[in-house]
Enzyme design. Structure first.
Site, PDB file in Angstrom:
ATOM      1  N   SER A 147       0.860  -1.190   0.000  1.00 13.46           N
ATOM      2  CA  SER A 147       0.000   0.000   0.000  1.00 13.46           C
ATOM      3  C   SER A 147       0.891   1.234   0.000  1.00 13.46           C
ATOM      4  CB  SER A 147      -0.894   0.013   1.240  1.00 13.46           C
ATOM      5  OG  SER A 147      -1.509   1.280   1.412  1.00 13.46           O
ATOM      6  N   TYR A 160      -1.535  -0.221  10.472  1.00 14.63           N
ATOM      7  CA  TYR A 160      -1.705  -0.713   9.102  1.00 14.63           C
ATOM      8  C   TYR A 160      -0.499  -0.357   8.244  1.00 14.63           C
ATOM      9  CZ  TYR A 160      -3.443  -0.920   4.306  1.00 14.63           C
ATOM     10  OH  TYR A 160      -3.596  -1.175   2.968  1.00 14.63           O
TER      11      TYR A 160
END
Length: 264
Positions: A147, A160
Site C-alpha cells: 500500500s 496498518y
C-alpha cells in the site's frame, strides 16, 4: 513469465483486489486456487474463474500452514502444464489484508495482533512454506500487495502502514535471495482503490482527491508485472512521485503531508 497453464494461489480472493486479480489471471490462462474467509463469495469467484475455492482464516495461528497444505494438495491434483513436469504452485499472490483507522490509543491489542497476523505474518509464513517448491522446480513468482501507506505513512493508520512497510522490505530482501534461482518477487503498491476495504477499516474514505480507482486496474498491473518480471509497481503510476519525494526529501514530504494530507 508465461501465465498460460500456471497454477496461481490468490489470498483475499473473495472480493476487491483479490477477486479482480483472480479473474484477470484466469483470463490470462492461469489455473486458480482462490483463498478467503467467506465461503459463499469465494465459491462465486471460483465459479467465475474455473478455480478452486480454499476457505481459510489467515488470522488464526494455524491458518497459513493450513492454507499452504490445502493449496499444495489442490495443485498436486491438477495435471501439469505441457512441458512443465511436476505440477505445483507457480504463482503466489499475497493479497489478503485488513485495515483500521483511528487514533493509536483507540486500537485494541487484539486488533493490533490481527492486523500484524493477516497483513504481515501470514504472507511471510505462506511464502516460507510455498517458495521452496518454486525454487526446487526452478520457476515461480511471488507477488505482495502492499500500500502507499507503507511507503509514506498515513495519519490515523500507523499500525496498518507499519505492516505494509514491513511487507515491502520482506519482499525486497527475498528477491535478493531467490532471483538467481528462477524465482522473482514483485511488490504492488496501490493507492486509493474502490473496494470494501474502507468500510471495513472503521472509517470511510472521505476525500474528493485522489478519487478511488477500480480494483481491476490493480489486477491488470499484477498480471503485467508477472508477465514482464517487474519488481515494484505503483497503481496508479503517479504515486511514484510522492514515493520519490518521501525517499529523497523526507522533511519536505512531511511538511506537505501536514498541510495537504488526510486530516483524520
Amino acid at each position: 513469465m508465461r501465465l498460460t497453464g500456471a497454477v496461481a494461489l490468490v489470498t483475499g480472493g473473495s472480493s476487491g483486489i483479490g477477486a479482480a486479480t483472480a479473474r484477470a489471471l484466469a483470463g490470462a490462462g492461469a489455473r486458480l486456487l482462490i483463498a478467503g474467509r467467506d465461503p459463499s463469495r469465494l465459491a462465486a469467484i471460483a465459479g467465475q474463474t474455473g478455480g478452486t475455492a480454499l476457505t481459510s482464516d489467515l488470522a488464526a495461528p494455524d491458518g497459513p500452514a493450513g492454507l499452504a497444505a490445502a493449496a499444495q494438495r489442490a495443485a498436486a491434483a491438477l495435471p501439469p502444464a505441457p512441458g512443465d513436469g511436476e505440477a505445483g504452485i507457480d504463482i503466489l499472490v499475497n493479497n489478503a489484508g485488513l485495515g483500521w483507522a483511528g487514533p493509536i490509543g483507540d486500537i485494541t491489542a487484539e486488533k493490533v495482533a490481527e492486523l500484524v497476523a493477516v497483513n504481515l505474518t501470514a504472507p511471510m509464513q505462506l511464502t516460507r512454506l510455498l517458495l521452496p517448491g518454486m525454487v526446487a522446480r526452478g520457476r515461480g513468482r511471488v507477488v505482495f500487495v502492499s500500500s502507499i501507506a507503507g511507503v509514506t505513512g498515513v495519519r490515523g493508520e500507523a499500525v496498518y502502514a507499519a505492516t505494509k512497510a514491513g511487507l515491502s522490505i520482506f519482499a525486497e530482501s527475498l528477491d535478493y535471495e531467490v532471483r538467481d534461482r528462477g524465482v522473482r518477487v514483485c511488490v504492488v503498491v496501490p493507492g486509493v482503490i474502490d473496494t470494501p476495504f474502507f468500510g471495513r477499516r472503521g472509517r470511510p474514505y472521505g476525500r474528493k482527491r485522489p478519487a478511488p480507482i477500480p480494483a481491476e486496474r490493480v489486477a491488470t498491473a499484477i498480471v503485467s508485472a508477472l508477465e514482464h518480471d517487474r519488481a515494484v509497481v505503483y497503481v496508479p503510476r503517479w504515486l511514484r512521485v510522492p514515493a520519490r519525494i518521501h525517499g529523497a526529501a523526507p522533511g519536505t514530504f512531511r511538511a506537505l503531508a501536514a498541510r495537504f494530507g488526510d486530516p483524520g
